[in-house]
Scaffold this active site. Structure first.
Site, PDB file in Angstrom:
ATOM      1  CD  GLU A  44      -2.920   1.590   2.253  1.00  0.00           C
ATOM      2  OE1 GLU A  44      -3.759   1.745   2.324  1.00  0.00           O
ATOM      3  OE2 GLU A  44      -2.151   0.867   3.219  1.00  0.00           O
ATOM      4  CD  GLU A  69       1.904   8.045   5.013  1.00  0.00           C
ATOM      5  OE1 GLU A  69       2.196   9.593   4.827  1.00  0.00           O
ATOM      6  OE2 GLU A  69       0.976   7.953   4.399  1.00  0.00           O
ATOM      7  CG  ASP A 118      -2.251  15.514  -1.434  1.00  0.00           C
ATOM      8  OD1 ASP A 118      -3.175  15.533  -2.270  1.00  0.00           O
ATOM      9  OD2 ASP A 118      -1.457  16.128  -0.478  1.00  0.00           O
ATOM     10  CE  LYS A 122      -3.114  25.891  -6.028  1.00  0.00           C
ATOM     11  NZ  LYS A 122      -2.501  26.565  -5.378  1.00  0.00           N
ATOM     12  CG  ASP A 154     -12.595  11.648  -1.039  1.00  0.00           C
ATOM     13  OD1 ASP A 154     -12.221  11.671  -1.584  1.00  0.00           O
ATOM     14  OD2 ASP A 154     -13.200  12.983  -0.909  1.00  0.00           O
ATOM     15  CB  THR A 191      -8.802   4.254   4.566  1.00  0.00           C
ATOM     16  OG1 THR A 191      -9.681   4.997   3.726  1.00  0.00           O
ATOM     17  CG2 THR A 191      -8.785   3.386   3.146  1.00  0.00           C
ATOM     18  CD  GLU A 192      -7.417   5.283   9.319  1.00  0.00           C
ATOM     19  OE1 GLU A 192      -6.663   4.737  10.270  1.00  0.00           O
ATOM     20  OE2 GLU A 192      -7.178   5.372   8.546  1.00  0.00           O
ATOM     21  CE1 TYR A 193      -8.617  12.076   5.003  1.00  0.00           C
ATOM     22  CE2 TYR A 193      -6.608  10.442   4.758  1.00  0.00           C
ATOM     23  CZ  TYR A 193      -7.203  11.558   5.081  1.00  0.00           C
ATOM     24  OH  TYR A 193      -6.644  13.003   4.931  1.00  0.00           O
ATOM     25  CD  GLU A 194     -13.104   2.491   1.378  1.00  0.00           C
ATOM     26  OE1 GLU A 194     -14.182   1.985   0.810  1.00  0.00           O
ATOM     27  OE2 GLU A 194     -12.629   2.149   1.899  1.00  0.00           O
TER      28      GLU A 194
END
Length: 213
Positions: A44, A69, A118, A122, A154, A191-194
Site C-alpha cells: 500500500e 508512508e 492526495d 492544481k 472519493d 480506510t479512515e477517509y473512506e
C-alpha cells in the site's frame, strides 16, 4: 491533512525497527525474509493511519502486507495499530514513494493499493499525483506479471484523471466502480477517509488495472 506533532515519534521508530523499516533499500529483493512465511507480497503506497492495511492483514493471513508512508507522525500511528493487532504478516516502511525502484526489485510485488491519495488538484502539481506516468513506470517495474493496481478515492477529478492516465499508459481496466458502497461488499476494507466520506454520502470510486507486457 495536517498531522499533530508527536515528540516521541523518533523514540517509537527506534524501539520498533522490526515493524517500521527505516532503510528499505537494504531489503530490496529480499522482503520475504522479514516475514514469518513466504507469501504473496502486497504494497500500500500511502498507508495513512493504517486502518486499511491492518484490516487487510487480518482478513488475509495468507498474504504479506507492506505499508509505505512518508509522514513520520502518521506512520507512527499506523505502527500503534499494527502492534495492537499483533500480526506477523504486516510491515510498515517510513519512506518516500518517489523512490520505489530503490526499495523493491523487479516483479517483487503482487498487488499495489492506492487509497485516497492526495489529489494535488492544481495542474502544476500533476507530477505529484500517485497515478502520474512516472509513478506508473515504477509500479510496472516492481509488479509481477498480471499483478493488479487497485485505486480508491472519493475525488471524482482525481479518479477521472487516473483512468485517463492508466489508459494512456496502456493499462487494462478490470473494474471501474463509480459508487463502491451502492452494494455491500463484505471483502471491502475501509480506510479512515473512506468511513468519513461515505458517512457523509459521498460516492467512493474504485478501479482495478493491470499492466500489459
Amino acid at each position: 491533512m495536517r498531522q499533530r506533532y508527536k515528540p516521541w515519534a523518533d523514540d517509537f521508530l527506534l524501539e520498533h525497527q522490526d515493524l517500521i523499516i527505516q532503510n528499505p533499500t537494504e531489503q530490496k529483493g529480499r522482503w520475504q525474509d522479514l516475514f514469518a512465511s513466504k507469501q504473496p507480497l502486497h504494497l500500500e503506497v500511502g498507508t495513512g493511519k493504517g486502518q486499511f492495511l491492518v484490516g487487510m492483514a487480518k482478513q488475509h493471513p495468507d498474504i504479506n502486507f507492506i505499508g509505505m508512508e512518508v509522514a513520520k507522525s502518521v506512520v507512527v500511528t499506523a505502527g500503534e495499530k499494527a502492534l495492537e493487532a499483533e500480526l506477523d504478516n504486516l510491515l510498515l516502511v517510513h519512506a518516500d514513494a518517489n523512490h520505489l525502484l530503490d526499495y523493491f526489485a523487479q516483479d517483487e510485488i503482487s498487488t499495489i493499493y492506492l487509497n485516497f491519495s492526495d489529489p494535488w488538484p492544481k495542474n502544476r502539481h500533476e507530477k505529484r499525483r500517485l497515478t502520474y506516468t512516472a509513478f506508473l513506470k515504477q509500479y510496472e517495474h516492481i509488479l509481477q506479471q498480471e499483478g493488479e493496481l487497485l485505486f480508491k478515492t472519493d475525488n471524482r477529478g482525481l479518479f477521472e484523471y487516473s483512468l485517463c492516465s492508466f489508459s494512456a499508459f496502456g493499462m487494462l481496466l478490470g473494474e471501474v466502480n463509480l459508487d463502491l458502497h451502492a452494494e455491500e461488499d463484505p471483502l471491502n476494507v475501509m480506510t479512515e477517509y473512506e468511513e468519513k466520506f461515505s458517512a457523509k454520502g459521498h460516492p467512493i470510486y474504485r478501479c482495478k488495472a493491470v499492466f500489459q507486457r
